[in-house]
Design a protein around this motif. Structure first.
Motif, PDB file in Angstrom:
ATOM      1  N   SER A  53       6.080  -3.917  -6.394  1.00  0.00           N
ATOM      2  CA  SER A  53       4.778  -4.555  -6.574  1.00  0.00           C
ATOM      3  C   SER A  53       4.937  -6.012  -6.986  1.00  0.00           C
ATOM      4  CB  SER A  53       3.963  -3.820  -7.641  1.00  0.00           C
ATOM      5  OG  SER A  53       3.715  -2.504  -7.257  1.00  0.00           O
ATOM      6  N   SER A  54       5.883  -6.278  -7.859  1.00  0.00           N
ATOM      7  CA  SER A  54       6.116  -7.645  -8.329  1.00  0.00           C
ATOM      8  C   SER A  54       6.626  -8.558  -7.217  1.00  0.00           C
ATOM      9  CB  SER A  54       7.121  -7.654  -9.476  1.00  0.00           C
ATOM     10  OG  SER A  54       6.613  -6.949 -10.569  1.00  0.00           O
ATOM     11  N   LEU A  55       7.334  -8.007  -6.256  1.00  0.00           N
ATOM     12  CA  LEU A  55       7.855  -8.799  -5.148  1.00  0.00           C
ATOM     13  C   LEU A  55       6.834  -8.941  -4.017  1.00  0.00           C
ATOM     14  CD1 LEU A  55      10.283 -10.237  -3.821  1.00  0.00           C
ATOM     15  CD2 LEU A  55      10.912  -8.016  -2.887  1.00  0.00           C
ATOM     16  N   MET A  56       6.170  -7.853  -3.677  1.00  0.00           N
ATOM     17  CA  MET A  56       5.282  -7.864  -2.523  1.00  0.00           C
ATOM     18  C   MET A  56       3.949  -8.565  -2.789  1.00  0.00           C
ATOM     19  SD  MET A  56       6.497  -6.655   0.244  1.00  0.00           S
ATOM     20  CE  MET A  56       8.032  -7.425  -0.082  1.00  0.00           C
ATOM     21  N   GLY A  57       3.468  -8.552  -4.016  1.00  0.00           N
ATOM     22  CA  GLY A  57       2.199  -9.228  -4.328  1.00  0.00           C
ATOM     23  C   GLY A  57       2.254 -10.711  -4.023  1.00  0.00           C
ATOM     24  N   PRO A  58       3.204 -11.436  -4.604  1.00  0.00           N
ATOM     25  CA  PRO A  58       3.316 -12.858  -4.284  1.00  0.00           C
ATOM     26  C   PRO A  58       3.686 -13.129  -2.825  1.00  0.00           C
ATOM     27  CG  PRO A  58       4.426 -12.392  -6.342  1.00  0.00           C
ATOM     28  CD  PRO A  58       4.057 -11.068  -5.737  1.00  0.00           C
ATOM     29  N   LEU A 105       0.820  -1.212   0.000  1.00  0.00           N
ATOM     30  CA  LEU A 105       0.000   0.000   0.000  1.00  0.00           C
ATOM     31  C   LEU A 105       0.853   1.260   0.000  1.00  0.00           C
ATOM     32  CD1 LEU A 105      -2.873  -1.041   2.419  1.00  0.00           C
ATOM     33  CD2 LEU A 105      -2.952  -0.834  -0.079  1.00  0.00           C
ATOM     34  N   ALA A 106       1.948   1.246   0.749  1.00  0.00           N
ATOM     35  CA  ALA A 106       2.851   2.403   0.750  1.00  0.00           C
ATOM     36  C   ALA A 106       3.431   2.620  -0.643  1.00  0.00           C
ATOM     37  CB  ALA A 106       3.965   2.198   1.767  1.00  0.00           C
ATOM     38  N   ASN A 107       3.761   1.551  -1.321  1.00  0.00           N
ATOM     39  CA  ASN A 107       4.300   1.658  -2.675  1.00  0.00           C
ATOM     40  C   ASN A 107       3.245   2.213  -3.634  1.00  0.00           C
ATOM     41  OD1 ASN A 107       6.199   1.220  -4.848  1.00  0.00           O
ATOM     42  ND2 ASN A 107       4.959  -0.558  -5.392  1.00  0.00           N
ATOM     43  N   VAL A 108       2.023   1.737  -3.529  1.00  0.00           N
ATOM     44  CA  VAL A 108       0.964   2.194  -4.440  1.00  0.00           C
ATOM     45  C   VAL A 108       0.672   3.675  -4.237  1.00  0.00           C
ATOM     46  CG1 VAL A 108      -1.522   1.991  -4.896  1.00  0.00           C
ATOM     47  CG2 VAL A 108      -0.107  -0.050  -4.788  1.00  0.00           C
ATOM     48  N   PHE A 109       0.649   4.113  -2.984  1.00  0.00           N
ATOM     49  CA  PHE A 109       0.282   5.500  -2.715  1.00  0.00           C
ATOM     50  C   PHE A 109       1.454   6.479  -2.780  1.00  0.00           C
ATOM     51  CE2 PHE A 109      -3.281   3.311  -0.489  1.00  0.00           C
ATOM     52  CZ  PHE A 109      -4.264   3.735  -1.377  1.00  0.00           C
ATOM     53  N   HIS A 167       5.091   3.977  -6.467  1.00  0.00           N
ATOM     54  CA  HIS A 167       4.537   2.911  -7.315  1.00  0.00           C
ATOM     55  C   HIS A 167       5.597   2.292  -8.232  1.00  0.00           C
ATOM     56  CE1 HIS A 167       1.255   0.520  -8.667  1.00  0.00           C
ATOM     57  NE2 HIS A 167       1.414   0.868  -9.926  1.00  0.00           N
ATOM     58  N   LEU A 168       6.619   1.729  -7.594  1.00  0.00           N
ATOM     59  CA  LEU A 168       7.678   1.043  -8.329  1.00  0.00           C
ATOM     60  C   LEU A 168       7.229  -0.369  -8.673  1.00  0.00           C
ATOM     61  CD1 LEU A 168      10.756   2.154  -6.217  1.00  0.00           C
ATOM     62  CD2 LEU A 168      10.047   3.030  -8.449  1.00  0.00           C
ATOM     63  N   LYS A 169       7.349  -0.711  -9.950  1.00  0.00           N
ATOM     64  CA  LYS A 169       6.908  -2.022 -10.423  1.00  0.00           C
ATOM     65  C   LYS A 169       7.664  -3.180  -9.754  1.00  0.00           C
ATOM     66  CE  LYS A 169       5.126  -4.483 -14.168  1.00  0.00           C
ATOM     67  NZ  LYS A 169       3.998  -5.168 -13.594  1.00  0.00           N
ATOM     68  N   PRO A 170       8.979  -3.106  -9.537  1.00  0.00           N
ATOM     69  CA  PRO A 170       9.675  -4.225  -8.883  1.00  0.00           C
ATOM     70  C   PRO A 170       9.159  -4.512  -7.463  1.00  0.00           C
ATOM     71  CG  PRO A 170      11.263  -2.802  -9.944  1.00  0.00           C
ATOM     72  CD  PRO A 170       9.937  -2.105 -10.029  1.00  0.00           C
TER      73      PRO A 170
END
Length: 98
Positions: A36-41, A24-28, A31-34
């Motif tokens: 998101s790619s790491l934290m989602g899984p 959530l901190a990254n999204v708000f 918003h770095l894609k790497p």
């Protein structure tokens, strides 16, 4: 005697919440894609570990298992329920009938 929730449930619950906060901190913010790619899984795996850990516990109320299904904070809610149930059982054992 007061028993704490199992270690694997505590670790998975904290990993679930921490990964959600980072996502959530990254999204708000940036918003770095790497990230998101790491934290989602990571969050998904932690969520599954919480659910599996809660369902493998013996002698816990069904409410604990249902709380574990809540995405995001379910692990902490289930862990809290397990810990409060242990505390209630410990108090009941300490009561001396008169």
């Amino acid at each position: 005697m007061h028993h704490r929730s199992p270690r694997h449930l505590r670790i998975a619950a904290h990993a679930e919440v921490i990964s959600l906060i980072v996502m959530l901190a990254n999204v708000f913010t940036v918003h770095l894609k790497p990230i998101s790619s790491l934290m989602g899984p990571t969050h998904g795996c932690a969520y599954l570990w919480v659910v599996i850990a809660a369902y493998r516990l013996k002698e816990v109320p069904a409410a604990v298992k249902v709380l574990a299904l809540v995405p995001g904070a379910g692990g902490l809610l289930a862990r809290r329920q397990v810990d409060s149930g242990d505390a209630a059982r410990a108090q009941a054992e300490e009561v001396i009938p008169s």
